[in-house]
Design an enzyme around this catalytic site. Structure first.
Site, PDB file in Angstrom:
ATOM      1  N   LYS A   5      38.970  -8.072  18.747  1.00 25.75           N
ATOM      2  CA  LYS A   5      39.415  -6.706  19.006  1.00 25.75           C
ATOM      3  C   LYS A   5      40.931  -6.574  19.030  1.00 25.75           C
ATOM      4  CE  LYS A   5      35.043  -5.940  19.556  1.00 25.75           C
ATOM      5  NZ  LYS A   5      34.248  -5.457  18.405  1.00 25.75           N
ATOM      6  N   TYR A  39      28.004 -12.251  21.128  1.00 27.08           N
ATOM      7  CA  TYR A  39      28.404 -12.076  19.736  1.00 27.08           C
ATOM      8  C   TYR A  39      28.445 -13.393  18.960  1.00 27.08           C
ATOM      9  CZ  TYR A  39      29.656  -7.342  21.110  1.00 27.08           C
ATOM     10  OH  TYR A  39      29.613  -6.062  21.582  1.00 27.08           O
ATOM     11  N   TYR A  42      20.451  -6.504  22.577  1.00 30.43           N
ATOM     12  CA  TYR A  42      21.878  -6.746  22.773  1.00 30.43           C
ATOM     13  C   TYR A  42      22.137  -7.460  24.100  1.00 30.43           C
ATOM     14  CZ  TYR A  42      26.810  -5.794  23.662  1.00 30.43           C
ATOM     15  OH  TYR A  42      28.144  -5.928  23.957  1.00 30.43           O
TER      16      TYR A  42
END
Length: 334
Positions: free
Chosen positions: A49, A289, A263
């Site tokens: 990010k 992730y 998730y």
């Protein structure tokens, strides 16, 4: 692709390393594995990010913002890096955390990324599972404007065309490194969630006619939905850059076979992937992730989806801080 046309701050420590994973390659019997170390981007323990925030925070400052608002799941890597970027740049930060992962212990909301969010001084509020988080952020921004503040809203994952510019730049960086090393990249594999990383990589690589297939291992959405999200964002990013050709739909490829129950919910394959990568390469992955992304890569290698002499680059998206919120999963392997 002239990225210097866009407002930008330099938060990311780049170029990040591109290095071989020789022991893991040997363990799996080929192909030759390499890793792009975007866990080492520098900001708040690093992660993908940060590249997006270079452009997003640049846009926020260009607009005169004094407050940044964003959202994510409780253990969001994006939220942690946004909070740190705001602290570094002297902006206030308000974040909304969705209780997206069910049946987690109370410590899940106080450790890992959630602990770091607070340490960076962000103002935190929680929302229930299934809330329209972008709408919640816009409501918070409207409230802030009514009191004279100048908020800048960043979507979840930093995944809009401005944020995706960070991974257009990463694609160019990766190509430069591969050319210097004399490395032919046959496949690029990474975890895909909010779509910005995959969209940016595709725009950068396709814009250079690199001929490198990109495979996203989904961490949340079914394949069709994830591919559509990536393609839509890639098209918007190409438009922002003025690239008329965009990205063909068939270039967007996602494997959804490693999501598991949902998730942020653990899988045996994710635990194994984190364990193998730590013990054979000294590299920490995360449970949400990169751990599932590596599980997908390992699974495909075992299915002989790649030729033994191919060169595969795994893009490490960071997030190891979240390991502390999942510590109990690894006690049996420690």
């Amino acid at each position: 692709m002239q990225l210097s046309r866009f407002p930008r701050v330099r938060l990311c420590h780049s170029p990040t390393a591109l290095e071989p994973m020789e022991r893991l390659s040997a363990l799996l019997g080929g192909p030759r594995l390499f890793i792009k170390r975007d866990d080492c981007t520098g900001l708040a323990t690093g992660g993908n990010k940060t590249r997006k925030l270079d452009f997003l925070m640049g846009a926020a400052l260009a607009e005169g913002a004094d407050l940044v608002i964003t959202q994510g799941a409780v253990q969001s890597n994006h939220v942690r890096q946004t909070a740190a970027a705001a602290a570094k740049l002297g902006l206030d930060c308000r974040i909304l955390l969705e209780r997206r992962v069910p049946a987690m212990p109370a410590a899940y909301e106080t450790t890992g990324n959630a602990f770091l969010d607070r340490l960076f001084g962000a103002e935190i509020a929680f929302r229930p599972t299934g809330a329209d988080m972008n709408a919640e952020c816009e409501a918070l921004a409207a409230q802030a404007r009514s009191t004279g503040r100048k908020p800048y809203v960043i979507p979840g994952g930093g995944s809009n065309p401005t944020g995706a510019l960070g991974y257009v730049g990463c694609a160019l960086e990766l190509l430069g490194q591969a050319n210097e090393m004399g490395l032919r990249i046959d496949h690029l594999v990474h975890a895909t969630g909010s779509a910005g990383t995959q969209a940016g990589l595709l725009v950068g690589l396709e814009g250079c006619n690199a001929g490198i297939p990109v495979l996203g291992i989904s961490v949340r959405a079914p394949r069709d939905r994830q591919e559509e999200s990536v393609h839509r964002l890639a098209a918007a990013t190409a438009d922002l850059l003025g690239l008329g050709q965009g990205v063909a739909r068939d270039k967007v490829v996602v494997d959804d076979g490693y999501v598991g129950p949902g998730y942020g919910q653990p899988t045996d394959a994710m635990v194994e992937a984190i364990d193998l990568t730590a013990r054979h390469e000294g590299i920490l992955l995360d449970p949400v992730y990169s751990g599932k992304g590596m599980a997908g890569l390992i699974g495909l290698i075992r299915q002989r989806a790649f030729a033994p002499d191919e060169n595969i680059v795994f893009l490490h998206t960071g997030g190891a801080a979240a390991l502390f919120a999942y510590e109990d999963l690894f006690r049996q392997t420690a």
